[in-house]
Design an enzyme around this catalytic site. Structure first.
Site, PDB file in Angstrom:
ATOM      1  N   GLY A  31      -3.864   3.676  -7.982  1.00 37.26           N
ATOM      2  CA  GLY A  31      -5.293   3.471  -7.753  1.00 37.26           C
ATOM      3  C   GLY A  31      -5.753   2.031  -7.683  1.00 37.26           C
ATOM      4  O   GLY A  31      -6.948   1.758  -7.867  1.00 37.26           O
ATOM      5  N   ASN A  33      -5.989   0.095  -5.040  1.00 39.94           N
ATOM      6  CA  ASN A  33      -6.916  -0.043  -3.913  1.00 39.94           C
ATOM      7  C   ASN A  33      -8.244   0.645  -4.202  1.00 39.94           C
ATOM      8  O   ASN A  33      -9.309   0.118  -3.859  1.00 39.94           O
ATOM      9  CB  ASN A  33      -6.297   0.531  -2.636  1.00 39.94           C
ATOM     10  N   LEU A 103      -1.296  10.873  -0.597  1.00 41.10           N
ATOM     11  CA  LEU A 103      -0.015  11.233   0.003  1.00 41.10           C
ATOM     12  C   LEU A 103       0.024  12.590   0.702  1.00 41.10           C
ATOM     13  O   LEU A 103       0.977  12.883   1.417  1.00 41.10           O
ATOM     14  CB  LEU A 103       1.085  11.180  -1.067  1.00 41.10           C
ATOM     15  N   ASN A 120      -7.909   5.732   6.746  1.00 42.59           N
ATOM     16  CA  ASN A 120      -6.720   5.582   5.911  1.00 42.59           C
ATOM     17  C   ASN A 120      -6.173   4.170   6.090  1.00 42.59           C
ATOM     18  O   ASN A 120      -6.375   3.536   7.123  1.00 42.59           O
ATOM     19  CB  ASN A 120      -5.662   6.605   6.329  1.00 42.59           C
ATOM     20  N   HIS A 122      -2.539   2.070   6.048  1.00 45.69           N
ATOM     21  CA  HIS A 122      -1.087   2.264   6.119  1.00 45.69           C
ATOM     22  C   HIS A 122      -0.399   0.918   5.937  1.00 45.69           C
ATOM     23  O   HIS A 122      -0.828  -0.080   6.531  1.00 45.69           O
ATOM     24  CB  HIS A 122      -0.700   2.880   7.472  1.00 45.69           C
ATOM     25  N   ASP A 163      -0.751   9.319  10.598  1.00 49.73           N
ATOM     26  CA  ASP A 163      -0.786   7.936  11.084  1.00 49.73           C
ATOM     27  C   ASP A 163      -0.974   7.802  12.590  1.00 49.73           C
ATOM     28  O   ASP A 163      -0.550   6.813  13.187  1.00 49.73           O
ATOM     29  CB  ASP A 163       0.506   7.198  10.676  1.00 49.73           C
ATOM     30  N   GLU A 192      -4.027  -5.688   1.588  1.00 46.16           N
ATOM     31  CA  GLU A 192      -4.846  -4.510   1.294  1.00 46.16           C
ATOM     32  C   GLU A 192      -6.055  -4.881   0.441  1.00 46.16           C
ATOM     33  O   GLU A 192      -7.188  -4.465   0.722  1.00 46.16           O
ATOM     34  CB  GLU A 192      -4.013  -3.456   0.572  1.00 46.16           C
TER      35      GLU A 192
END
Length: 208
Positions: A31, A33, A103, A120, A122, A163, A192
């Protein structure tokens, strides 16, 4: 005069609240991010994180959210695909849904309910190193094994396939060829932390 100022301030607060977009985060792991996004929007008037959904009752993200006074919703894989998560999600009336280290593949019912409102991040430069099973250290190991000269992050819309949603933003970082997967992970984490909240803010304020 005091009454007028107080009355005006009240309406300013109401206007700010009404103008705020509601963000729901889905996360499965530590967690970091999610925590970064919650903190970032704690100082913004364009949006706020209203809840964190997680499929793991032992995920570190639960503690991080709790420490920041953000509620969490824990669900099972079965509940996700049986429609129970969508029902709960709808009760929060989210403007945006952010996958931050989540996930599981989102079911079609959620994607159709919130078209172009789910994003999302990646840990690679898509379309490279995307698809089922390509997450976290799996990605970084593949990058190192293939002697890539650069890697980076991709923020994209979510569709029915892993993706493959339209790309919103990418940021690359050069590699020297001496990095281990762990060092690559650190480089990606820095990207990120810096760019994910900023991109979300631009989406909320229609600055893209």
């Amino acid at each position: 005069m005091l009454f007028i100022i107080t009355f005006y301030s009240f309406f300013c607060i109401i206007e700010i609240i009404w103008g705020m977009k509601k963000i729901v985060i889905f996360a499965s792991g530590s967690g970091t991010n999610a925590e970064n996004i919650i903190k970032y929007f704690g100082n913004k008037d364009c949006g706020t994180v209203v809840v964190v959904f997680t499929n793991s009752p032992n995920a570190k993200v639960i503690e991080r959210a709790k420490n920041l006074q953000v509620p969490t919703e824990i669900f099972s894989k079965e509940e996700l695909y049986e429609g129970k998560v969508l029902q709960k999600l709808n009760s929060f009336e989210p403007d945006w849904i952010v996958l931050a280290g989540f996930l599981l593949k989102l079911p079609e019912n959620i994607i159709k309910q919130y078209p172009n409102k789910i994003i999302n991040i990646h840990p690679a430069l898509l379309p490279k190193y995307g698809g089922k099973g390509m997450y976290g250290m799996n990605v970084h190991k593949a990058v190192v094994e293939n002697h890539e000269k650069e890697t980076g992050i991709t923020i994209h819309f979510v569709n029915e396939n892993y993706d493959e949603g339209n790309i919103i933003f990418q940021k690359s970082v050069n590699l020297t060829g001496t990095e281990t997967p762990e060092i690559v992970a650190e480089k990606i984490h820095e990207l990120e932390q810096r760019y994910f909240p900023e991109v979300i803010e631009k989406l909320l304020t229609s600055n893209f």
